[in-house]
Design a protein around this motif. Structure first.
Motif, PDB file in Angstrom:
ATOM      1  N   GLU A 194      75.933  99.893 120.666  1.00 39.27           N
ATOM      2  CA  GLU A 194      75.791  99.592 119.241  1.00 39.27           C
ATOM      3  C   GLU A 194      74.662 100.398 118.627  1.00 39.27           C
ATOM      4  O   GLU A 194      74.782 100.913 117.497  1.00 39.27           O
ATOM      5  CB  GLU A 194      75.525  98.089 119.057  1.00 39.27           C
ATOM      6  N   GLN A 195      73.557 100.557 119.361  1.00 42.19           N
ATOM      7  CA  GLN A 195      72.435 101.360 118.871  1.00 42.19           C
ATOM      8  C   GLN A 195      72.844 102.826 118.718  1.00 42.19           C
ATOM      9  O   GLN A 195      72.522 103.485 117.730  1.00 42.19           O
ATOM     10  CB  GLN A 195      71.262 101.233 119.844  1.00 42.19           C
ATOM     11  N   VAL A 196      73.569 103.338 119.721  1.00 38.79           N
ATOM     12  CA  VAL A 196      74.064 104.711 119.638  1.00 38.79           C
ATOM     13  C   VAL A 196      75.042 104.858 118.475  1.00 38.79           C
ATOM     14  O   VAL A 196      75.018 105.859 117.740  1.00 38.79           O
ATOM     15  CB  VAL A 196      74.739 105.120 120.966  1.00 38.79           C
ATOM     16  N   HIS A 197      75.902 103.860 118.290  1.00 46.51           N
ATOM     17  CA  HIS A 197      76.878 103.894 117.199  1.00 46.51           C
ATOM     18  C   HIS A 197      76.181 103.963 115.838  1.00 46.51           C
ATOM     19  O   HIS A 197      76.566 104.760 114.971  1.00 46.51           O
ATOM     20  CB  HIS A 197      77.772 102.660 117.271  1.00 46.51           C
ATOM     21  N   LEU A 198      75.156 103.134 115.646  1.00 47.37           N
ATOM     22  CA  LEU A 198      74.453 103.131 114.369  1.00 47.37           C
ATOM     23  C   LEU A 198      73.796 104.477 114.087  1.00 47.37           C
ATOM     24  O   LEU A 198      73.877 105.012 112.971  1.00 47.37           O
ATOM     25  CB  LEU A 198      73.398 102.023 114.357  1.00 47.37           C
ATOM     26  N   THR A 199      73.164 105.054 115.111  1.00 47.20           N
ATOM     27  CA  THR A 199      72.487 106.334 114.929  1.00 47.20           C
ATOM     28  C   THR A 199      73.492 107.457 114.699  1.00 47.20           C
ATOM     29  O   THR A 199      73.338 108.271 113.793  1.00 47.20           O
ATOM     30  CB  THR A 199      71.612 106.656 116.157  1.00 47.20           C
ATOM     31  N   PHE A 200      74.520 107.504 115.543  1.00 50.08           N
ATOM     32  CA  PHE A 200      75.494 108.593 115.461  1.00 50.08           C
ATOM     33  C   PHE A 200      76.298 108.522 114.171  1.00 50.08           C
ATOM     34  O   PHE A 200      76.569 109.547 113.533  1.00 50.08           O
ATOM     35  CB  PHE A 200      76.426 108.533 116.669  1.00 50.08           C
ATOM     36  N   SER A 201      76.700 107.319 113.759  1.00 48.93           N
ATOM     37  CA  SER A 201      77.470 107.185 112.520  1.00 48.93           C
ATOM     38  C   SER A 201      76.625 107.550 111.310  1.00 48.93           C
ATOM     39  O   SER A 201      77.109 108.182 110.365  1.00 48.93           O
ATOM     40  CB  SER A 201      78.011 105.759 112.384  1.00 48.93           C
ATOM     41  N   ALA A 202      75.334 107.148 111.339  1.00 41.78           N
ATOM     42  CA  ALA A 202      74.444 107.510 110.237  1.00 41.78           C
ATOM     43  C   ALA A 202      74.314 109.020 110.136  1.00 41.78           C
ATOM     44  O   ALA A 202      74.340 109.590 109.040  1.00 41.78           O
ATOM     45  CB  ALA A 202      73.068 106.871 110.435  1.00 41.78           C
ATOM     46  N   TYR A 203      74.188 109.679 111.289  1.00 37.89           N
ATOM     47  CA  TYR A 203      74.081 111.142 111.267  1.00 37.89           C
ATOM     48  C   TYR A 203      75.395 111.780 110.819  1.00 37.89           C
ATOM     49  O   TYR A 203      75.414 112.639 109.930  1.00 37.89           O
ATOM     50  CB  TYR A 203      73.713 111.677 112.656  1.00 37.89           C
ATOM     51  N   LEU A 204      76.509 111.374 111.438  1.00 36.77           N
ATOM     52  CA  LEU A 204      77.780 112.069 111.239  1.00 36.77           C
ATOM     53  C   LEU A 204      78.265 111.959 109.802  1.00 36.77           C
ATOM     54  O   LEU A 204      78.568 112.973 109.159  1.00 36.77           O
ATOM     55  CB  LEU A 204      78.815 111.483 112.198  1.00 36.77           C
ATOM     56  N   VAL A 329      68.147 110.516 121.132  1.00 38.20           N
ATOM     57  CA  VAL A 329      67.052 109.776 120.508  1.00 38.20           C
ATOM     58  C   VAL A 329      67.374 108.284 120.459  1.00 38.20           C
ATOM     59  O   VAL A 329      66.506 107.433 120.710  1.00 38.20           O
ATOM     60  CB  VAL A 329      66.782 110.324 119.091  1.00 38.20           C
ATOM     61  N   ALA A 330      68.639 107.941 120.166  1.00 37.03           N
ATOM     62  CA  ALA A 330      69.034 106.539 120.148  1.00 37.03           C
ATOM     63  C   ALA A 330      68.887 105.909 121.531  1.00 37.03           C
ATOM     64  O   ALA A 330      68.411 104.774 121.677  1.00 37.03           O
ATOM     65  CB  ALA A 330      70.480 106.410 119.670  1.00 37.03           C
ATOM     66  N   CYS A 331      69.278 106.650 122.566  1.00 37.26           N
ATOM     67  CA  CYS A 331      69.139 106.142 123.942  1.00 37.26           C
ATOM     68  C   CYS A 331      67.673 105.982 124.316  1.00 37.26           C
ATOM     69  O   CYS A 331      67.293 104.998 124.975  1.00 37.26           O
ATOM     70  CB  CYS A 331      69.833 107.092 124.915  1.00 37.26           C
ATOM     71  N   ILE A 332      66.839 106.936 123.897  1.00 38.49           N
ATOM     72  CA  ILE A 332      65.405 106.845 124.193  1.00 38.49           C
ATOM     73  C   ILE A 332      64.794 105.626 123.521  1.00 38.49           C
ATOM     74  O   ILE A 332      63.963 104.917 124.105  1.00 38.49           O
ATOM     75  CB  ILE A 332      64.694 108.137 123.755  1.00 38.49           C
ATOM     76  N   ARG A 333      65.209 105.349 122.293  1.00 39.77           N
ATOM     77  CA  ARG A 333      64.697 104.165 121.589  1.00 39.77           C
ATOM     78  C   ARG A 333      65.093 102.888 122.328  1.00 39.77           C
ATOM     79  O   ARG A 333      64.311 101.937 122.425  1.00 39.77           O
ATOM     80  CB  ARG A 333      65.247 104.141 120.169  1.00 39.77           C
ATOM     81  N   LEU A 334      66.325 102.885 122.852  1.00 41.23           N
ATOM     82  CA  LEU A 334      66.780 101.709 123.581  1.00 41.23           C
ATOM     83  C   LEU A 334      65.981 101.521 124.863  1.00 41.23           C
ATOM     84  O   LEU A 334      65.557 100.407 125.197  1.00 41.23           O
ATOM     85  CB  LEU A 334      68.266 101.853 123.901  1.00 41.23           C
TER      86      LEU A 334
END
Length: 350
Positions: A194-204, A329-334
């Motif tokens: 979910e964290q990756v999804h939020l970051t990736f969707s915001a970027y894409l 970056v999303a994975c690192i934050r997690l």
């Protein structure tokens, strides 16, 4: 099976999957592109379902629209890009001295020292020579490399077709993947995804809007002020703006070269103002507003990712540098979140 044996088995399975992905990456490019394209349109599919429109109908409409836009784009852009390359190659070979004389006059007006002026002129002369050679190589590659062209056409043709099935069966596809996750780890893994999804969707999705906005800005301004091939250069700058810094840098170089090679009405001062405003618009408004602070990639990290992935994977690595960095970056934050809650960090047992 002991805990250590389970860990070894997990590492072995992950290693096999990573090795397989590495060796088959080129064959998986159409599927990756299809997944990203389907992922990009996911909000539209969800809104259509709220109006009781079947996902198959929505997916078919999106796929049809995609092929229509691709066909129109190829018909318009391919001949224009070919003319631009031919124009640059022919005129750089003939107008090199004229460009150097113009630069020399500009350097004298701004009172550059003779030593500095000589160094700039020699550097520019070498750069123009290298550019002419590279343009010749690009033209030869485009005209002669039928196999690589066929690969690109295959990816472009296959990706929307594959994305149709991904969009149509997205829910069942995701539910199947979730069911494969071990139950004890399912909650943690889904939280990370979910964290990756939020970051990736915001970027894409944000980057898509940035690209469209920059396409319009550069195409309209460069064409309005009379730069030859201005609309094409503007469209290409905006389209490739997902490659940080590189698209704008190449657009500046090409625009200034065309302005120096032609008796166009646009001056170098006007071009400078256009690109300064464009860069400020992107850096200070479009990127923060449309992509937001959720990603927060520092320019140094972005450049490091571009050079590293470009060296490792070539042009594909450059294209994927920004989105892959956003995911990392999303994975690192997690990982950081789990680390700050860990017993090792807090030094407690409770």
């Amino acid at each position: 099976m002991t805990k250590f044996e389970k860990q070894c088995l997990s590492v072995g399975i992950f290693g096999i999957l990573a090795t397989t992905l590495y060796w088959t990456f080129s064959a998986l490019i159409p599927f990756i592109a299809a997944f990203v394209w389907a992922y990009l349109w996911r909000p539209i599919l969800l809104k259509a379902q709220n109006y009781n429109i079947a996902s198959g109908i929505t997916a078919f409409s999106i796929t049809f629209l995609t092929y229509f836009v691709l066909a129109a784009t190829c018909i318009v852009l391919i001949p224009s890009v070919k003319h631009l390359l031919v124009f640059l190659f022919q005129n750089l070979s003939l107008g090199k001295e004229e460009i150097l004389n113009t630069i020399s006059l500009i350097l004298k007006k701004i009172h550059i020292s003779p030593q500095g002026s000589y160094w700039i002129e020699r550097t520019l002369e070498e750069g123009l020579s290298i550019t002419t050679i590279k343009l010749k190589e690009i033209m030869f590659y485009v005209l002669q490399s039928g196999l690589n062209a066929a690969k690109i056409v295959t990816i472009i043709a296959m990706a929307p077709f594959l994305s149709f099935y991904i969009m149509k069966d997205w829910a069942s596809f995701v539910n199947t993947l979730i069911s494969w996750i071990p139950i004890p780890y399912r909650k943690s893994i889904l939280k990370g995804l979910e964290q990756v999804h939020l970051t990736f969707s915001a970027y894409l999705r944000g980057q898509a809007l940035v690209c469209i906005s920059l396409c319009g800005y550069y195409a309209i301004t460069l064409n309005f002020f009379g730069l030859q091939f201005g609309w094409l250069i503007g469209v290409l700058i905006g389209f490739f703006s997902f490659i940080p810094y590189l698209s704008v840098f190449i657009g500046i170089c090409v625009s200034f070269l065309i302005a120096l090679l032609t008796s166009t009405a646009v001056s170098l001062k006007i071009l400078t103002v256009i690109f300064v405003i464009g860069y400020g618009l992107e850096a200070l408004f479009l990127t923060p507003f449309l992509i937001g602070k959720r990603i927060g990639l520092h320019p140094t990290i972005v450049l490091l990712a571009i050079f590293s992935l470009g060296h490792a994977m070539g042009i594909i690595g450059i294209l994927l540098s920004a989105p892959l960095t956003a995911i990392v970056v999303a994975c690192i934050r997690l990982v950081k979140e789990y680390y700050l809650k860990s017993i090792f960090y807090r030094g407690t047992c409770g």
